[in-house]
Scaffold this motif. Structure first.
Motif, PDB file in Angstrom:
ATOM      1  N   GLU A 157       0.823  -1.204   0.000  1.00 21.78           N
ATOM      2  CA  GLU A 157       0.000   0.000   0.000  1.00 21.78           C
ATOM      3  C   GLU A 157       0.861   1.259   0.000  1.00 21.78           C
ATOM      4  N   ALA A 165      -1.339   4.700   4.439  1.00 20.61           N
ATOM      5  CA  ALA A 165      -1.163   3.360   3.873  1.00 20.61           C
ATOM      6  C   ALA A 165      -1.270   2.282   4.943  1.00 20.61           C
ATOM      7  N   ALA A 220      -4.064  -0.564   4.823  1.00 23.64           N
ATOM      8  CA  ALA A 220      -3.678  -1.979   4.824  1.00 23.64           C
ATOM      9  C   ALA A 220      -4.389  -2.743   5.932  1.00 23.64           C
TER      10      ALA A 220
END
Length: 206
Positions: free
Chosen positions: A23, A190, A194
């Motif tokens: 990510e 991110a 995730a």
């Protein structure tokens, strides 16, 4: 040869480290979820990883296994994401990523299973004592804002994941330095994305 990146994982595994890394890169990838047991030991997957474990990736026809190796590989495969320092400035980056993959992983795993190295045998095992490992990890996260300097990198994903899980599961004491470091990195977009993806893939409890 296809350029597709395939990610083999289970949402309740160390594959979460690689999901976060993927990510962060922003690259396109396809996820293959494998259940523990027969799925991971089936001939098709053993051809990917003879260990029968996740995570693993298949990228441009090449297989990479082991969480730290996958993180390091992806940082180099997608340089535009800026997740690795320049080659001439990677001493701390490699040092602490592989310290976490070796001594930290081994020491915390042994602690989780109640195994303690006798004091007179500590010279014979790579990490020595868990106390020494934890003190060294404390040192590592207090030398700069991020593990390899003043910029976030793939090493933070791997080292940070070890710290976050260790504190969550009680194998790593909640020292102020660990809590501050984990707070700095675990709220990245991110990382949150995730976790949301993997949490949604966890089978509901019966």
């Amino acid at each position: 040869m296809t350029d597709e990146l395939i990610f083999f994982t289970n949402p309740m595994s160390r594959g979460r480290i690689v999901r976060w890394m993927l990510e962060e890169t922003g690259c396109a990838y396809r996820t293959e979820i494998l259940a523990f047991g027969p799925d991971m030991k089936a001939p098709g997957y053993l051809a990917v990883n003879p260990m029968g474990k996740v995570p693993a990736i298949l990228h441009k026809g090449k297989i990479v296994t082991e969480g730290a190796a996958v993180c390091a590989y992806l940082a180099d495969a997608f340089p535009e994401a800026g997740l690795a320092p320049p080659p001439h400035d990677r001493a701390a980056y490699y040092r602490w990523m592989f310290f976490a993959a070796g001594p930290v992983e081994a020491a915390l795993s042994n602690k989780a299973f109640g195994f303690e190295v006798p004091a007179d045998r500590q010279r014979a095992i790579g990490y020595g004592s868990i106390e020494n490992v934890v003190d060294t990890l404390d040192y590592a996260v207090t030398q700069s804002e991020y593990i390899a300097g003043d910029r976030f990198s793939a090493a933070d994903i791997y080292v940070g994941s070890q710290i976050g899980w260790g504190m969550m599961f009680g194998t790593l004491e909640k020292r102020p330095a660990f809590e501050a470091y984990w707070q700095r990195i675990s709220t990245r977009p991110a990382a949150l994305r995730a976790r949301e993806i993997d949490d949604a893939l966890v089978p509901p409890k019966a």
